[in-house]
Design an enzyme around this catalytic site. Structure first.
Site, PDB file in Angstrom:
ATOM      1  N   ASP A  10      48.740  36.621  33.837  1.00  0.00           N
ATOM      2  CA  ASP A  10      47.428  37.276  33.933  1.00  0.00           C
ATOM      3  C   ASP A  10      46.774  37.224  32.551  1.00  0.00           C
ATOM      4  O   ASP A  10      47.333  37.719  31.576  1.00  0.00           O
ATOM      5  CB  ASP A  10      47.660  38.740  34.362  1.00  0.00           C
ATOM      6  CG  ASP A  10      46.365  39.516  34.493  1.00  0.00           C
ATOM      7  OD1 ASP A  10      46.383  40.575  35.144  1.00  0.00           O
ATOM      8  OD2 ASP A  10      45.331  39.062  33.951  1.00  0.00           O
ATOM      9  N   GLY A  32      37.382  37.393  40.709  1.00  0.00           N
ATOM     10  CA  GLY A  32      38.340  36.551  39.972  1.00  0.00           C
ATOM     11  C   GLY A  32      38.666  37.037  38.575  1.00  0.00           C
ATOM     12  O   GLY A  32      38.857  38.232  38.341  1.00  0.00           O
ATOM     13  N   ASP A  34      36.724  37.205  36.047  1.00  0.00           N
ATOM     14  CA  ASP A  34      35.614  38.060  35.591  1.00  0.00           C
ATOM     15  C   ASP A  34      35.893  39.515  35.989  1.00  0.00           C
ATOM     16  O   ASP A  34      35.846  40.431  35.158  1.00  0.00           O
ATOM     17  CB  ASP A  34      34.336  37.557  36.265  1.00  0.00           C
ATOM     18  CG  ASP A  34      33.065  37.952  35.540  1.00  0.00           C
ATOM     19  OD1 ASP A  34      31.982  37.606  36.053  1.00  0.00           O
ATOM     20  OD2 ASP A  34      33.145  38.604  34.483  1.00  0.00           O
ATOM     21  N   SER A 118      36.038  27.365  36.388  1.00  0.00           N
ATOM     22  CA  SER A 118      35.443  26.742  37.588  1.00  0.00           C
ATOM     23  C   SER A 118      36.440  26.387  38.674  1.00  0.00           C
ATOM     24  O   SER A 118      36.013  25.924  39.761  1.00  0.00           O
ATOM     25  CB  SER A 118      34.633  25.473  37.234  1.00  0.00           C
ATOM     26  OG  SER A 118      33.462  25.827  36.540  1.00  0.00           O
TER      27      SER A 118
HETATM   28  N1  APR Z   1      44.320  35.587  34.932  1.00  0.00           N
HETATM   29  C1  APR Z   1      44.318  34.234  34.832  1.00  0.00           C
HETATM   30  N2  APR Z   1      43.727  33.420  35.727  1.00  0.00           N
HETATM   31  C2  APR Z   1      43.120  34.011  36.782  1.00  0.00           C
HETATM   32  C3  APR Z   1      43.069  35.421  36.969  1.00  0.00           C
HETATM   33  C4  APR Z   1      43.714  36.208  35.977  1.00  0.00           C
HETATM   34  N3  APR Z   1      43.734  37.552  36.054  1.00  0.00           N
HETATM   35  N4  APR Z   1      42.381  35.681  38.122  1.00  0.00           N
HETATM   36  C5  APR Z   1      42.019  34.487  38.632  1.00  0.00           C
HETATM   37  N5  APR Z   1      42.470  33.481  37.850  1.00  0.00           N
HETATM   38  C6  APR Z   1      42.317  32.032  38.007  1.00  0.00           C
HETATM   39  C7  APR Z   1      41.966  31.524  39.375  1.00  0.00           C
HETATM   40  O1  APR Z   1      43.127  31.352  40.155  1.00  0.00           O
HETATM   41  C8  APR Z   1      41.310  30.174  39.009  1.00  0.00           C
HETATM   42  O2  APR Z   1      42.311  29.200  38.811  1.00  0.00           O
HETATM   43  O3  APR Z   1      41.212  31.672  37.180  1.00  0.00           O
HETATM   44  C9  APR Z   1      40.647  30.447  37.657  1.00  0.00           C
HETATM   45  C10 APR Z   1      39.116  30.625  37.733  1.00  0.00           C
HETATM   46  O4  APR Z   1      38.791  31.289  38.942  1.00  0.00           O
HETATM   47  P1  APR Z   1      37.523  32.299  39.064  1.00  0.00           P
HETATM   48  O5  APR Z   1      37.845  33.559  38.381  1.00  0.00           O
HETATM   49  O6  APR Z   1      37.172  32.347  40.510  1.00  0.00           O
HETATM   50  O7  APR Z   1      36.356  31.592  38.228  1.00  0.00           O
HETATM   51  P2  APR Z   1      35.371  30.403  38.621  1.00  0.00           P
HETATM   52  O8  APR Z   1      35.973  29.469  39.610  1.00  0.00           O
HETATM   53  O9  APR Z   1      34.891  29.878  37.304  1.00  0.00           O
HETATM   54  O10 APR Z   1      34.189  31.154  39.374  1.00  0.00           O
HETATM   55  C11 APR Z   1      33.382  32.026  38.617  1.00  0.00           C
HETATM   56  O11 APR Z   1      33.687  33.736  40.234  1.00  0.00           O
HETATM   57  O12 APR Z   1      34.676  35.683  39.763  1.00  0.00           O
HETATM   58  C12 APR Z   1      33.477  35.101  39.924  1.00  0.00           C
HETATM   59  O13 APR Z   1      31.979  36.349  38.518  1.00  0.00           O
HETATM   60  C13 APR Z   1      32.680  35.124  38.644  1.00  0.00           C
HETATM   61  O14 APR Z   1      30.732  34.314  39.720  1.00  0.00           O
HETATM   62  C14 APR Z   1      31.797  33.946  38.863  1.00  0.00           C
HETATM   63  C15 APR Z   1      32.695  32.956  39.578  1.00  0.00           C
END
Ligand code: APR
Length: 168
Positions: A10, A32, A34, A118
């Protein structure tokens, strides 16, 4: 960049100077990574987003806020291209890593942790998302010494490890 390592875990728990957030253009939190960063870092991060990014952040750009309650001192937010929405310019994804490294370097950070930008909600094909991350981080000429790519699930972690081995 001295070292690039794959981490399975994480990103919010990483003990580094800066962690990178996969944000959206509005810069007011989301799901995610964020969502995880805003939850773990507390309201100070959102307050800083509002103050420092009143008009949000462009895709491919990066900007920093306080790390709030996180172990990391700073969060470097970047907005990746949304594959699912038809944003398929690979240079925008490369720019996320380049700009995030530049911002962290300007802050004087010595260590940084990236998620796979992404590769989640935005749907970028995972193999290519990993290739962009590894190639761009390894090519960066920055003061930063320690970079990590933090993969949330085991299979992504294994794929990042393999890509670093073949790219280094
Ligand atoms: N730690 C590490 N990696 C993580 C975590 C975490 N706590 N949570 C999710 N991930 C991974 C996901 O599995 C993915 O491989 O981070 C990567 C990016 O996923 P997202 O968070 O969905 O980001 P993204 O694909 O860039 O989409 C961005 O999603 O969450 C919303 O507000 C954000 O609108 C934006 C969009």
């Amino acid at each position: 960049m001295s070292t690039l390592t794959a981490v399975h875990g994480d990103i919010t728990t990483q003990r580094v100077d800066a962690i990178v957030n996969a944000a959206n253009n509005a810069m007011r939190g989301g799901g995610g990574v964020d969502g995880a960063i805003h939850r773990a870092g507390g309201p100070a991060i959102l307050q800083d987003c509002i103050a420092r990014f009143p008009r949000g952040l462009a895709t491919g750009d990066a900007g920093w806020t306080t790390g709030g309650d996180l172990p990391a001192r700073w969060v470097v937010h970047t907005v990746g291209p949304n594959w699912n929405a038809g944003q398929r310019d690979r240079e925008l994804l490369v720019s996320c890593y380049r700009r995030a490294l530049q911002v962290a370097d300007e802050l004087g950070a010595r260590s940084i942790a990236f998620p796979l930008i992404s590769a989640g909600v935005y749907g970028w094909p995972r193999e290519d998302a990993i290739q962009v991350a590894v190639d761009t981080i390894l090519a960066a000429e920055v003061q930063l010494e320690d970079a990590r790519i933090v993969a949330f699930d085991e299979s992504a972690f294994r794929a990042v490890q393999a890509s670093i081995r073949s790219g280094a």
